[in-house]
Design an enzyme around this catalytic site. Structure first.
Site, PDB file in Angstrom:
ATOM      1  N   LYS A 164     -11.742  91.805  21.446  1.00  0.00           N
ATOM      2  CA  LYS A 164     -11.328  91.647  20.043  1.00  0.00           C
ATOM      3  C   LYS A 164     -11.400  90.176  19.647  1.00  0.00           C
ATOM      4  O   LYS A 164     -11.571  89.308  20.517  1.00  0.00           O
ATOM      5  CB  LYS A 164      -9.906  92.186  19.880  1.00  0.00           C
ATOM      6  CG  LYS A 164      -8.856  91.426  20.683  1.00  0.00           C
ATOM      7  CD  LYS A 164      -7.542  92.184  20.749  1.00  0.00           C
ATOM      8  CE  LYS A 164      -6.524  91.454  21.605  1.00  0.00           C
ATOM      9  NZ  LYS A 164      -5.314  92.270  21.827  1.00  0.00           N
TER      10      LYS A 164
ATOM     11  N   ARG B 188       5.610  98.068  18.293  1.00  0.00           N
ATOM     12  CA  ARG B 188       4.537  97.563  17.442  1.00  0.00           C
ATOM     13  C   ARG B 188       3.709  98.709  16.901  1.00  0.00           C
ATOM     14  O   ARG B 188       3.419  98.772  15.717  1.00  0.00           O
ATOM     15  CB  ARG B 188       3.670  96.580  18.246  1.00  0.00           C
ATOM     16  CG  ARG B 188       2.514  96.004  17.473  1.00  0.00           C
ATOM     17  CD  ARG B 188       1.794  94.915  18.235  1.00  0.00           C
ATOM     18  NE  ARG B 188       0.943  95.412  19.323  1.00  0.00           N
ATOM     19  CZ  ARG B 188       0.049  94.681  19.963  1.00  0.00           C
ATOM     20  NH1 ARG B 188      -0.126  93.409  19.630  1.00  0.00           N
ATOM     21  NH2 ARG B 188      -0.671  95.190  20.946  1.00  0.00           N
TER      22      ARG B 188
ATOM     23  N   TYR C 214      -3.481  59.047  12.298  1.00  0.00           N
ATOM     24  CA  TYR C 214      -2.447  59.352  11.302  1.00  0.00           C
ATOM     25  C   TYR C 214      -1.048  59.199  11.878  1.00  0.00           C
ATOM     26  O   TYR C 214      -0.795  59.584  13.024  1.00  0.00           O
ATOM     27  CB  TYR C 214      -2.588  60.800  10.817  1.00  0.00           C
ATOM     28  CG  TYR C 214      -3.834  61.065  10.024  1.00  0.00           C
ATOM     29  CD1 TYR C 214      -4.101  60.383   8.833  1.00  0.00           C
ATOM     30  CD2 TYR C 214      -4.742  62.039  10.444  1.00  0.00           C
ATOM     31  CE1 TYR C 214      -5.251  60.652   8.102  1.00  0.00           C
ATOM     32  CE2 TYR C 214      -5.880  62.310   9.717  1.00  0.00           C
ATOM     33  CZ  TYR C 214      -6.139  61.606   8.546  1.00  0.00           C
ATOM     34  OH  TYR C 214      -7.268  61.885   7.833  1.00  0.00           O
TER      35      TYR C 214
ATOM     36  N   MET D 292      -8.629  66.384  11.743  1.00  0.00           N
ATOM     37  CA  MET D 292      -9.402  67.602  11.486  1.00  0.00           C
ATOM     38  C   MET D 292     -10.768  67.562  12.177  1.00  0.00           C
ATOM     39  O   MET D 292     -11.228  68.554  12.737  1.00  0.00           O
ATOM     40  CB  MET D 292      -9.582  67.832   9.981  1.00  0.00           C
ATOM     41  CG  MET D 292     -10.239  69.159   9.674  1.00  0.00           C
ATOM     42  SD  MET D 292     -10.495  69.510   7.935  1.00  0.00           S
ATOM     43  CE  MET D 292      -8.853  69.787   7.350  1.00  0.00           C
TER      44      MET D 292
HETATM   45  C1  LIG Z   1      -4.994  92.292  23.182  1.00  0.00           C
HETATM   46  C2  LIG Z   1      -4.706  93.507  23.945  1.00  0.00           C
HETATM   47  C3  LIG Z   1      -4.997  93.586  25.304  1.00  0.00           C
HETATM   48  C4  LIG Z   1      -5.470  92.403  26.115  1.00  0.00           C
HETATM   49  O1  LIG Z   1      -4.346  91.577  26.353  1.00  0.00           O
HETATM   50  P1  LIG Z   1      -4.467  90.262  27.273  1.00  0.00           P
HETATM   51  O2  LIG Z   1      -3.060  89.786  27.350  1.00  0.00           O
HETATM   52  O3  LIG Z   1      -5.337  89.315  26.525  1.00  0.00           O
HETATM   53  O4  LIG Z   1      -5.048  90.674  28.551  1.00  0.00           O
HETATM   54  C5  LIG Z   1      -4.817  94.797  25.945  1.00  0.00           C
HETATM   55  N1  LIG Z   1      -4.351  95.865  25.279  1.00  0.00           N
HETATM   56  C6  LIG Z   1      -4.030  95.823  23.962  1.00  0.00           C
HETATM   57  C7  LIG Z   1      -3.511  97.043  23.300  1.00  0.00           C
HETATM   58  C8  LIG Z   1      -4.174  94.639  23.257  1.00  0.00           C
HETATM   59  O5  LIG Z   1      -3.833  94.585  21.962  1.00  0.00           O
END
Ligand SMILES: *Cc1c(COP(=O)(O)O)cnc(C)c1O
Length: 346
Positions: free
Chosen positions: A5, A109, A231, A281
């Site tokens: 992702k 969640r 800065y 930046m």
């Molecule tokens: C992002 C995610 C993972 C991967 O998690 P990591 O901590 O990056 O290994 C696995 N399962 C779900 C449902 C996630 O949202």
């Protein structure tokens, strides 16, 4: 099931998928392909399909009912848990398209509560899931919480006994959970994300960081005693000597964290040099008083050079930043070059 992702945690979802051996429509038959990949939105799935990805794609984030037709068209396996969504998906796909049942064992969640899954028995009987999964909330901090969620997951599966197909794929482990097990992950799949990129757990899992962030020195100057850099004038040159400060063409717009101000480190000319002053930046300054350094030199901000390594894990810990956020930020502006990092036997 590698999780790619957020554009492969900022590294490039298509390139990561190819490197991991996920099949694409280019005729190459990967010999050891993972079961599939996990993503978080249909746009991410679309990018993979547009690039020719023919592998299985699982979407871990809940989709709205109005997104389900597009998920079906993209051959995405959605994470579902609401009775009406499961019924709709089944009708939409004429009972042919797989989905995974999402169970909330304490993350609060997404998914059906572990202690309320029996309400789904009748719909699951008619529309059995391909997989059932849960997600941990504190596995990097507490084995106790992991064990509690493990047992809630088993409780939920027991409450669904008799309605899940014998072939159902169970999965729970993200990177932290994988690293926490003595005897491998339970179930049939695991979902490593950050570990794939060596953002965490590299030493536990015996992984080598293959991501290197480099920038050019674009200016070098003398800074006199008590003069300030960047800065807010948060760094003041030492008394009694002339300091040399190099400017790197990299900043927080490239995903190099602002929190590395006065705390980050870089490798130049085989030496680890400290960041001085605030990261801006587009530019970041480094103390190069002790080394030869000229415009055009290459600095390594993360990764390896000259036998030295600045790991994402260690550098984010030192600067109290978050390795996940660091990685996904690297996709902001910097050009990415992919090198063949795998031995051909994999
Ligand atoms: C992002 C995610 C993972 C991967 O998690 P990591 O901590 O990056 O290994 C696995 N399962 C779900 C449902 C996630 O949202």
């Amino acid at each position: 099931m590698p999780i790619i992702k957020a554009n492969g945690y900022g590294i490039g979802a298509v390139e990561v998928a190819r490197t991991l051996g996920i099949p694409f429509d280019d005729g190459v038959e990967p010999s050891q392909a993972p079961w599939g990949v996990g993503i978080s939105s249909l746009d991410e799935a679309q990018k993979l399909r547009d690039a020719g990805c023919t592998g299985r794609i699982f979407c871990a984030t809940p989709l709205l009912p109005l997104e389900l037709p597009r998920a079906l068209a993209l051959k995405v396996r959605p994470a579902l848990h609401r009775m009406e969504d499961i019924t709709y998906w089944w009708r939409l796909s004429k009972g042919r398209a797989p989905y995974h049942l999402s169970i909330d064992t304490g993350m609060s969640r997404a998914g059906e509560r572990w202690d309320e899954v029996s309400a789904l028995r009748s719909v699951l009987e008619k529309a059995p899931p391909e997989g059932v999964f849960t997600h941990f909330h504190s596995v990097d901090e507490s084995i106790v919480s992991r064990n509690e969620q493990d047992s809630r997951f088993r409780e939920a599966l027991a409450a669904l006994a008799g309605v899940l197909p014998a072939t159902v794929l169970l999965h729970s482990d993200n990177s932290g959970a994988i690293a926490s097990r003595q005897n491998g992950s339970p179930g049939h799949l695991a979902r490593p994300g950050i570990a794939l990129y060596a953002g965490l757990y590299a030493s536990e899992l015996g992984l080598r960081q293959v991501i290197h962030l480099r920038a050019r020195v674009v200016d070098v100057r003398d800074v006199l005693p008590y003069e300030s850099v960047s800065y807010g004038a948060t760094w003041i040159a030492a008394p009694g000597k002339v300091s040399r400060v190099a400017t790197l063409a990299v900043g927080y717009a490239d995903g190099y964290p602002w929190h590395f101000s006065n705390s980050g480190r870089v490798i130049i000319d085989g030496t680890i040099c400290p960041i001085v002053g605030r990261v801006t930046m587009d530019m970041t300054m480094v103390d190069v008083t002790e080394i030869p350094c000229a415009v055009g030199d290459v600095a390594t901000l993360l990764g390896s050079d000259s036998g030295l390594t600045l790991s994402i894990e260690e550098e984010t810990r030192r600067s109290r930043t978050f390795p996940y956020e660091l990685l996904v930020g690297l996709g902001l502006r910097i050009p990415v070059f992919y090198h063949d990092v795998l031995p051909s036997s994999i």
